[in-house]
Design an enzyme around this catalytic site. Structure first.
Site, mmCIF file in Angstrom:
data_model
loop_
_atom_site.group_PDB
_atom_site.id
_atom_site.type_symbol
_atom_site.label_atom_id
_atom_site.label_comp_id
_atom_site.label_asym_id
_atom_site.label_seq_id
_atom_site.Cartn_x
_atom_site.Cartn_y
_atom_site.Cartn_z
ATOM 1 N N GLY A 15 39.322 40.951 40.882
ATOM 2 C CA GLY A 15 40.558 40.200 41.086
ATOM 3 C C GLY A 15 41.065 40.253 42.511
ATOM 4 N N HIS A 27 44.500 54.023 42.501
ATOM 5 C CA HIS A 27 43.205 53.349 42.468
ATOM 6 C C HIS A 27 42.833 52.644 43.763
ATOM 7 C CE1 HIS A 27 39.719 51.622 40.539
ATOM 8 N NE2 HIS A 27 40.111 50.391 40.772
#
Length: 281
Positions: free
Chosen positions: A37, A260
């Protein structure tokens, strides 16, 4: 956000119009690979620092950002093959690959398939080192629910940022808006779901995705730097240790208080660490 971005450039890789940045002159070059994404702007806080010593490329992989979005299945092998063709098209014989999340998965596949084309590897919060992955991403692989969760909305883009970051105060409105605008592009949801569903299901990463990665880690010849956030909510930090114990020439750095996206959340430390790694023997 970076003070000044490099100019957008485009190149035809086969029949795929591909958007990329290039900055710096040092050789061999570095290629930055974004996550699921993502898009090349995810490297805003890194490319200028890394380009002080190397020529650095950052690209929108096919199906993401402003690159073409063909009607194909966005598997890791497909994206790995695209990376090979990207390097061929730009006449890059050998490079260091720096990947984040999905970008690291592509880097790992590339490294054992084309070992002579790799100088070094940097794996930031890599996916595919085991079955485990966020329940949010697992739910998105389901029919109907996946389509619902990837529909464009500013609130959805904000929720995504909150999942990626440990320190929520670092999230800025510009990142949320940029992600939202990218999600509005024709084909963006189709490509995102294709990539997500090719890699995983409700149980986590698919066996035919993570098993080849695990089986080939010990074959990776390139010096490898593994960087992870201790509080990663997408892929567990335990996977960092799996990679570090299996790749022969691996170094491991885990950032406390980091999620992350260590290249963004701890950009200055990330850049310093990678710069030293690139210059080391």
């Amino acid at each position: 956000m970076a003070a000044q971005r490099p100019d957008d450039q485009y190149i035809e890789v086969g029949d795929i119009r591909t958007r990329y940045w290039v900055l710096g002159n040092g050789q061999p070059p570095v290629i930055l690979l974004h996550g699921l994404g993502g898009y090349k702007e995810n490297w805003d806080l890194n490319i200028t620092a890394l380009a002080q010593a190397r020529q650095v490329y950052a690209l929108d992989l096919p199906g993401f950002g402003l690159s073409d979005k063909p009607e194909v299945e966005y598997t890791i092998p497909y994206l790995t093959d695209f990376l090979y063709k990207f390097m061929q098209t730009l006449e890059i014989e050998r490079a260091t690959l720096i990947g984040e999340s999905m970008g690291s998965m592509i880097s790992l596949w590339f490294a054992w398939q084309y070992p002579d084309r790799i100088e070094k590897l940097v794996l930031a919060a890599s996916g595919g080192l085991g079955k485990e992955v966020s329940i949010y991403l697992r739910i998105m692989t389901l029919p109907i629910l996946g389509e619902y969760f990837v529909r464009p909305s500013r609130s959805g883009s904000e929720d995504l940022q909150k999942m990626l970051f440990y320190d929520q105060d670092l999230i800025i409105d510009e990142w949320i808006e940029e992600d939202y605008q990218m999600s509005l592009l024709p084909g963006a949801q189709r490509c995102l779901l294709s990539a997500l569903r090719s890699m995983g299901n409700i149980w986590g990463f698919k066996r035919d995705v993570y098993k080849p990665i695990l089986e080939n880690l010990e074959k990776i010849e390139a010096p490898t730097l593994i960087i992870w956030g201790e509080e990663d909510q997408v892929v567990p930090v335990a996977h960092a240790h799996i990679a570090a114990e299996s790749i022969p020439e691996a170094r491991l750095q885990i950032f406390d208080g980091c999620g992350h996206v260590p290249n963004i959340e701890r950009a200055e430390e990330f850049n310093q660490l990678v710069t030293v790694f690139l210059s080391s023997g």
